[in-house]
Design a protein around this motif. Structure first.
Motif, PDB file in Angstrom:
ATOM      1  N   LEU A   1       0.809  -1.218   0.000  1.00  0.00           N
ATOM      2  CA  LEU A   1       0.000   0.000   0.000  1.00  0.00           C
ATOM      3  C   LEU A   1       0.846   1.273   0.000  1.00  0.00           C
ATOM      4  CD1 LEU A   1      -2.682  -1.139   2.616  1.00  0.00           C
ATOM      5  CD2 LEU A   1      -2.997  -0.945   0.142  1.00  0.00           C
ATOM      6  N   ALA A   2       2.162   1.080   0.139  1.00  0.00           N
ATOM      7  CA  ALA A   2       3.108   2.219   0.141  1.00  0.00           C
ATOM      8  C   ALA A   2       2.774   3.227   1.231  1.00  0.00           C
ATOM      9  CB  ALA A   2       3.142   2.888  -1.233  1.00  0.00           C
ATOM     10  N   ILE A   3       2.480   2.700   2.437  1.00  0.00           N
ATOM     11  CA  ILE A   3       2.217   3.570   3.583  1.00  0.00           C
ATOM     12  C   ILE A   3       3.026   3.060   4.776  1.00  0.00           C
ATOM     13  CG2 ILE A   3      -0.095   4.252   2.841  1.00  0.00           C
ATOM     14  CD1 ILE A   3      -1.255   2.210   4.787  1.00  0.00           C
ATOM     15  N   PRO A   4       3.409   3.941   5.705  1.00  0.00           N
ATOM     16  CA  PRO A   4       4.166   3.508   6.883  1.00  0.00           C
ATOM     17  C   PRO A   4       3.339   2.560   7.752  1.00  0.00           C
ATOM     18  CG  PRO A   4       4.225   5.905   6.626  1.00  0.00           C
ATOM     19  CD  PRO A   4       3.177   5.398   5.691  1.00  0.00           C
ATOM     20  N   LEU A   5       4.033   1.748   8.555  1.00  0.00           N
ATOM     21  CA  LEU A   5       3.340   0.818   9.446  1.00  0.00           C
ATOM     22  C   LEU A   5       2.410   1.554  10.411  1.00  0.00           C
ATOM     23  CD1 LEU A   5       6.134  -1.784  10.278  1.00  0.00           C
ATOM     24  CD2 LEU A   5       3.894  -2.282   9.278  1.00  0.00           C
ATOM     25  N   ASN A   6       2.811   2.723  10.853  1.00  0.00           N
ATOM     26  CA  ASN A   6       1.972   3.493  11.770  1.00  0.00           C
ATOM     27  C   ASN A   6       0.654   3.886  11.117  1.00  0.00           C
ATOM     28  OD1 ASN A   6       1.571   4.883  14.325  1.00  0.00           O
ATOM     29  ND2 ASN A   6       1.768   6.771  13.140  1.00  0.00           N
ATOM     30  N   ALA A   7       0.722   4.287   9.841  1.00  0.00           N
ATOM     31  CA  ALA A   7      -0.495   4.641   9.108  1.00  0.00           C
ATOM     32  C   ALA A   7      -1.364   3.408   8.902  1.00  0.00           C
ATOM     33  CB  ALA A   7      -0.136   5.264   7.768  1.00  0.00           C
ATOM     34  N   LEU A   8      -0.706   2.255   8.669  1.00  0.00           N
ATOM     35  CA  LEU A   8      -1.436   0.998   8.514  1.00  0.00           C
ATOM     36  C   LEU A   8      -2.181   0.656   9.797  1.00  0.00           C
ATOM     37  CD1 LEU A   8      -1.571  -1.396   6.301  1.00  0.00           C
ATOM     38  CD2 LEU A   8      -0.078  -2.597   7.893  1.00  0.00           C
ATOM     39  N   ARG A   9      -1.498   0.803  10.936  1.00  0.00           N
ATOM     40  CA  ARG A   9      -2.136   0.517  12.224  1.00  0.00           C
ATOM     41  C   ARG A   9      -3.299   1.453  12.492  1.00  0.00           C
ATOM     42  NH1 ARG A   9       3.295  -0.578  13.846  1.00  0.00           N
ATOM     43  NH2 ARG A   9       3.647   1.607  14.393  1.00  0.00           N
ATOM     44  N   ASN A  10      -3.141   2.724  12.163  1.00  0.00           N
ATOM     45  CA  ASN A  10      -4.221   3.689  12.376  1.00  0.00           C
ATOM     46  C   ASN A  10      -5.446   3.347  11.529  1.00  0.00           C
ATOM     47  OD1 ASN A  10      -2.765   5.183  14.213  1.00  0.00           O
ATOM     48  ND2 ASN A  10      -1.960   6.611  12.675  1.00  0.00           N
ATOM     49  N   ARG A  11      -5.185   2.928  10.288  1.00  0.00           N
ATOM     50  CA  ARG A  11      -6.291   2.542   9.410  1.00  0.00           C
ATOM     51  C   ARG A  11      -7.016   1.327   9.978  1.00  0.00           C
ATOM     52  NH1 ARG A  11      -5.793   0.814   2.984  1.00  0.00           N
ATOM     53  NH2 ARG A  11      -7.947   0.139   2.741  1.00  0.00           N
ATOM     54  N   ALA A  12      -6.239   0.332  10.457  1.00  0.00           N
ATOM     55  CA  ALA A  12      -6.844  -0.875  11.036  1.00  0.00           C
ATOM     56  C   ALA A  12      -7.632  -0.531  12.295  1.00  0.00           C
ATOM     57  CB  ALA A  12      -5.763  -1.905  11.341  1.00  0.00           C
ATOM     58  N   LEU A  13      -7.105   0.385  13.102  1.00  0.00           N
ATOM     59  CA  LEU A  13      -7.793   0.781  14.338  1.00  0.00           C
ATOM     60  C   LEU A  13      -9.139   1.430  14.025  1.00  0.00           C
ATOM     61  CD1 LEU A  13      -7.828   1.123  17.388  1.00  0.00           C
ATOM     62  CD2 LEU A  13      -6.585   3.276  17.109  1.00  0.00           C
ATOM     63  N   ARG A  14      -9.154   2.295  13.019  1.00  0.00           N
ATOM     64  CA  ARG A  14     -10.427   2.935  12.645  1.00  0.00           C
ATOM     65  C   ARG A  14     -11.440   1.900  12.168  1.00  0.00           C
ATOM     66  NH1 ARG A  14      -6.823   6.785  10.452  1.00  0.00           N
ATOM     67  NH2 ARG A  14      -7.059   5.887   8.363  1.00  0.00           N
ATOM     68  N   LEU A  15     -10.977   0.916  11.407  1.00  0.00           N
ATOM     69  CA  LEU A  15     -11.878  -0.135  10.924  1.00  0.00           C
ATOM     70  C   LEU A  15     -12.360  -1.019  12.074  1.00  0.00           C
ATOM     71  CD1 LEU A  15     -10.142  -1.204   7.591  1.00  0.00           C
ATOM     72  CD2 LEU A  15     -12.358  -0.086   7.844  1.00  0.00           C
ATOM     73  N   ARG A  16     -11.439  -1.305  12.989  1.00  0.00           N
ATOM     74  CA  ARG A  16     -11.819  -2.106  14.153  1.00  0.00           C
ATOM     75  C   ARG A  16     -12.901  -1.400  14.964  1.00  0.00           C
ATOM     76  NH1 ARG A  16      -7.657  -4.365  18.811  1.00  0.00           N
ATOM     77  NH2 ARG A  16      -9.216  -4.786  20.394  1.00  0.00           N
ATOM     78  N   GLU A  17     -12.726  -0.110  15.193  1.00  0.00           N
ATOM     79  CA  GLU A  17     -13.725   0.664  15.938  1.00  0.00           C
ATOM     80  C   GLU A  17     -15.059   0.683  15.193  1.00  0.00           C
ATOM     81  OE1 GLU A  17     -11.743   4.375  16.311  1.00  0.00           O
ATOM     82  OE2 GLU A  17     -10.635   3.790  18.131  1.00  0.00           O
ATOM     83  N   ARG A  18     -14.979   0.772  13.862  1.00  0.00           N
ATOM     84  CA  ARG A  18     -16.197   0.760  13.041  1.00  0.00           C
ATOM     85  C   ARG A  18     -16.924  -0.572  13.169  1.00  0.00           C
ATOM     86  NH1 ARG A  18     -15.824   1.717   6.507  1.00  0.00           N
ATOM     87  NH2 ARG A  18     -17.948   1.077   5.925  1.00  0.00           N
ATOM     88  N   LEU A  19     -16.163  -1.680  13.182  1.00  0.00           N
ATOM     89  CA  LEU A  19     -16.768  -3.002  13.328  1.00  0.00           C
ATOM     90  C   LEU A  19     -17.344  -3.193  14.726  1.00  0.00           C
ATOM     91  CD1 LEU A  19     -14.206  -5.266  11.429  1.00  0.00           C
ATOM     92  CD2 LEU A  19     -16.627  -4.991  10.866  1.00  0.00           C
ATOM     93  N   GLU A  20     -16.613  -2.755  15.746  1.00  0.00           N
ATOM     94  CA  GLU A  20     -17.110  -2.893  17.108  1.00  0.00           C
ATOM     95  C   GLU A  20     -18.412  -2.109  17.295  1.00  0.00           C
ATOM     96  OE1 GLU A  20     -13.802  -1.621  19.446  1.00  0.00           O
ATOM     97  OE2 GLU A  20     -12.878  -3.619  19.479  1.00  0.00           O
ATOM     98  N   ASP A  21     -18.489  -0.939  16.668  1.00  0.00           N
ATOM     99  CA  ASP A  21     -19.706  -0.128  16.746  1.00  0.00           C
ATOM    100  C   ASP A  21     -20.856  -0.845  16.036  1.00  0.00           C
ATOM    101  OD1 ASP A  21     -21.094   2.428  17.360  1.00  0.00           O
ATOM    102  OD2 ASP A  21     -21.203   2.568  15.170  1.00  0.00           O
ATOM    103  N   CYS A  22     -20.551  -1.467  14.890  1.00  0.00           N
ATOM    104  CA  CYS A  22     -21.569  -2.208  14.147  1.00  0.00           C
ATOM    105  C   CYS A  22     -22.086  -3.387  14.962  1.00  0.00           C
ATOM    106  CB  CYS A  22     -20.972  -2.704  12.820  1.00  0.00           C
ATOM    107  SG  CYS A  22     -22.074  -3.757  11.853  1.00  0.00           S
ATOM    108  N   VAL A  23     -21.156  -4.146  15.571  1.00  0.00           N
ATOM    109  CA  VAL A  23     -21.548  -5.291  16.392  1.00  0.00           C
ATOM    110  C   VAL A  23     -22.393  -4.842  17.566  1.00  0.00           C
ATOM    111  CG1 VAL A  23     -20.675  -7.104  17.931  1.00  0.00           C
ATOM    112  CG2 VAL A  23     -19.602  -6.734  15.698  1.00  0.00           C
ATOM    113  N   GLU A  24     -21.983  -3.753  18.204  1.00  0.00           N
ATOM    114  CA  GLU A  24     -22.719  -3.225  19.363  1.00  0.00           C
ATOM    115  C   GLU A  24     -24.161  -2.872  19.001  1.00  0.00           C
ATOM    116  OE1 GLU A  24     -23.338  -2.213  23.248  1.00  0.00           O
ATOM    117  OE2 GLU A  24     -21.505  -3.090  22.398  1.00  0.00           O
ATOM    118  N   LYS A  25     -24.342  -2.325  17.799  1.00  0.00           N
ATOM    119  CA  LYS A  25     -25.682  -1.913  17.371  1.00  0.00           C
ATOM    120  C   LYS A  25     -26.554  -3.094  16.947  1.00  0.00           C
ATOM    121  CE  LYS A  25     -24.337   2.716  15.820  1.00  0.00           C
ATOM    122  NZ  LYS A  25     -24.113   3.597  14.645  1.00  0.00           N
ATOM    123  N   ARG A  26     -25.907  -4.154  16.421  1.00  0.00           N
ATOM    124  CA  ARG A  26     -26.678  -5.265  15.865  1.00  0.00           C
ATOM    125  C   ARG A  26     -26.935  -6.413  16.832  1.00  0.00           C
ATOM    126  NH1 ARG A  26     -24.862  -6.440   9.606  1.00  0.00           N
ATOM    127  NH2 ARG A  26     -24.950  -4.287   8.846  1.00  0.00           N
TER     128      ARG A  26
END
Length: 203
Positions: free
Chosen positions: A163-188
């Protein structure tokens, strides 16, 4: 751009989409028509491959190529390249399908008395939330958390390079997606379920 399907174009910049259209034909109306012809072929391809969401996958193939062009990557035979990307997406989808099937089969081998009803229900909710994500986003998060500790380290380094991005940026992207999934699970999930979802995506 009126004749071009607008599905998922929100994921693209206008510049990236325009570069794809320019590659397809110098005349914009002809480019739009060719775009739609290619998209129809892609949808048919994914139907032949028995993909669950053929239209979404077709859009994703086009979007990935557009993003590459937008990033300045040269592509000589753009239509051939698009179908190469489509075959790659088909492989990714098949791998996801195999992992899900294996997980279901593993669950079937567990004696019924040992199966936690809440955990089974939660797994179903989580899978539904994963399916609600765009195909490339779903592939990203599953790959990010796939394997044991050493496999995850290797996977994440490879993803960072691809993806040509630093590992820190990769982790931040994964964290945002994880939070999005946790929010989805919480609602459903059912109101009385426990907080077990926190263990699905471990660091």
């Amino acid at each position: 751009m009126d004749s071009v399907s607008r599905q998922n174009t929100k994921e693209l910049t206008e510049e990236a989409l325009n570069k794809l259209l320019d590659q397809l034909h110098g005349e914009r109306s002809e480019a739009g028509e060719r775009y739609e012809r290619i998209r129809r072929k892609l949808v048919q391809f994914f139907r032949w491959e028995r993909a669950e969401f053929p239209e979404e996958h077709a859009d994703e193939a086009l979007n990935r190529v557009a993003r590459k062009l937008g990033a300045g990557e040269p592509i000589v035979d753009v239509e051939r390249y698009i179908f190469g990307v489509a075959r790659m997406i088909s492989h990714e989808v098949d791998q996801q399908r195999r992992r899900h099937k294996a997980a279901v089969e593993e669950m079937k081998r567990v004696p019924a008395a040992q199966v936690d009803a809440e955990e089974v229900a939660l797994a179903s909710v989580l899978w539904g939330c994963l399916l609600s994500l765009p195909p490339d986003t779903r592939t990203f998060i599953l790959r990010y958390y796939e394997g044991d500790k050493q496999a995850r380290i290797r996977n994440r380094r490879a993803m960072s390079e691809e993806l040509a991005i630093p590992l820190n940026a990769l982790r931040n992207r994964a964290l945002r997606l994880r939070e999005r999934l946790e929010d989805c699970v919480e609602k459903r999930r059912p109101a009385k379920q426990s907080e077990m979802d926190r263990g699905f995506f471990s660091q």
